[in-house]
Design a protein around this motif. Sequence first.
Motif, mmCIF file in Angstrom:
data_model
loop_
_atom_site.group_PDB
_atom_site.id
_atom_site.type_symbol
_atom_site.label_atom_id
_atom_site.label_comp_id
_atom_site.label_asym_id
_atom_site.label_seq_id
_atom_site.Cartn_x
_atom_site.Cartn_y
_atom_site.Cartn_z
ATOM 1 N N GLN A 1 -165.618 37.597 -0.050
ATOM 2 C CA GLN A 1 -164.596 38.627 0.114
ATOM 3 C C GLN A 1 -165.177 39.895 0.733
ATOM 4 N N ALA B 1 -165.716 42.670 7.954
ATOM 5 C CA ALA B 1 -165.224 42.269 9.270
ATOM 6 C C ALA B 1 -163.907 42.975 9.595
ATOM 7 N N ALA B 2 -163.041 43.128 8.568
ATOM 8 C CA ALA B 2 -161.769 43.825 8.773
ATOM 9 C C ALA B 2 -162.004 45.306 9.044
ATOM 10 N N ASP B 3 -162.958 45.905 8.329
ATOM 11 C CA ASP B 3 -163.254 47.321 8.526
ATOM 12 C C ASP B 3 -163.727 47.604 9.951
ATOM 13 N N GLU B 4 -164.516 46.689 10.510
ATOM 14 C CA GLU B 4 -165.042 46.891 11.861
ATOM 15 C C GLU B 4 -163.933 46.899 12.911
ATOM 16 N N LYS B 5 -162.813 46.266 12.607
ATOM 17 C CA LYS B 5 -161.706 46.184 13.557
ATOM 18 C C LYS B 5 -160.714 47.340 13.404
ATOM 19 N N MET B 6 -160.909 48.186 12.393
ATOM 20 C CA MET B 6 -159.998 49.302 12.185
ATOM 21 C C MET B 6 -160.105 50.318 13.314
ATOM 22 N N GLN C 1 -165.535 39.394 4.394
ATOM 23 C CA GLN C 1 -164.219 39.478 5.045
ATOM 24 C C GLN C 1 -163.768 40.930 5.180
ATOM 25 N N GLN C 2 -163.990 41.722 4.123
ATOM 26 C CA GLN C 2 -163.604 43.130 4.162
ATOM 27 C C GLN C 2 -164.410 43.888 5.200
ATOM 28 N N THR D 1 -165.170 51.460 -0.314
ATOM 29 C CA THR D 1 -163.723 51.661 -0.400
ATOM 30 C C THR D 1 -163.488 52.895 -1.263
ATOM 31 N N PRO E 1 -162.800 53.121 11.542
ATOM 32 C CA PRO E 1 -163.517 52.370 10.509
ATOM 33 C C PRO E 1 -164.146 53.283 9.462
#
Length: 365
Positions: free
Chosen positions: A224, A230-235, A227-228, A263, A238
Motif C-alpha cells: 500500500q 506512486a500516486a503521490d508522484e503523479k499529483m 502504491q501511495q 500524509t 506532490p
Amino acid sequence: MRKVIVVTTLLLTMVGSAVAQTASKERVKYIREKYAEAKAQVAANGQNGMAPLDATITLSNPEQIDEDFILDDWTELKFYFNKNRTDPSLDYGNASSCYLVIENFESHGHTRYREILFDPNEGTLLFCYMKGVTDAGFEVETRYYYGEDGKLVDQKHKVGGQDAAPGAHTWNDGDSEKATAKNYLAIFDALMNSGNAVVNLFAGNTKATPKADRMKTIRSAYAQARQQMAADEKMEEPRYMKVVVHDQTMGPPYTIEMNYNFTQLRQGDETKNHCYFISEHRHNNMMGMDIYREFLFDTKRVNLMFAYDVSHEEGEKVESRHYFDENNRCIEVIGQEEGESEGSPEKRMAQQYLKIFNLVMNTTD
C-alpha cells in the motif's frame, strides 16, 4: 553639590552610551567580515578538487483548499558546514559545524529568502537576513545583528523598498528570527551530528498480534505504501521531503540521499504530518560503496514495521530484512549476519530519521 552629582551622572551616562555605540559598530563590522568570508567559502564549496560540504532539505507540502484548488507550499533549506575534530584520538574531522543556512520559500505567489549566519568556530548566531515578497509585489526586508551574548546589537528594516524603523511591520523581529535560527541549527545537528543518540519516539505497550498475522499486515502495508508513493508522484502538487548531503568524514567524499513520504494525520484537534516511509541511498563512487535502506511505519501511529538494508562494497553484497511487531520488537530477521542484535541499529536509525522529519515538518514558531 547635588548639581555636581547630576552633571557627573549625565556625563557617565553619555560616556557609557558612546562606549556601547562603539562596541555595537565594532560588532557589526566583525559580523560583516564573517559574512563576506562565509559567502566566499560557499562560492568555493566543492571547487578546486575539494570535497563539497553541504546539506539540502527540500519539502513540498501542498494544502487542499477545495476540490479545484491546491495551495502549493515549497521550501528549500541549504546548510553549509565545516568539519571539526572533537576527538583528539582521531586524525579526521568527526563533527560538522554549520556556518550558513539559506532558505527559499514559495507559496501561491508569495516568496521568502532568508540567510542565517553562525560563528564558524563557536556556533553562535551572528546575523539573520530576510526578504519577503507578497503575490502583489509588496516587500519587507530585515537585517538583525547579534552580540556574543545573543542579544540584538543592531537592526535594519525596509518596507516597500524604503528604509523603515523597527516596529514598522509585523513580519518578524529579533526574537522570532533567533528562534528560527535555533530550530534550523537543531535540524542540522540531528542530520549531521546525531552519533548514536536514541530518541524515544516508539511506544511499546500494545497487545501484539500473532506473528503470521503481523507478517501479512506488514507485507500488505508495504504494498500500500508503494502504491501511495506512486500516486503521490503523479499529483499536480506532490507531497514530499527530500534530503541530499555531501560530506567527507574520512577518505573520499560521499553522498546521502533520503526521501520521506508522508500524509497528514488527525490527532485530536490537531493535524500533524505523519511519515510512513523513508528511503536512504548512501554512496561513494570512488570506493564502490553503495548502501540502500528502507523504513516502513504504521500509517496511524509512530511505529516501525519493517526495515530493509542492502549494501555493496568491493564486490560484496550484504542484505537484511527486519520485521517488527506493534511494540517494535523484532519478530523476524532475514539475511542477518550472526552476532548482530535483532533490529537495534535499524530502530536507532529510524528514530533519528524521524526526529529530523519532525523538526522540519511538525515544529511551529
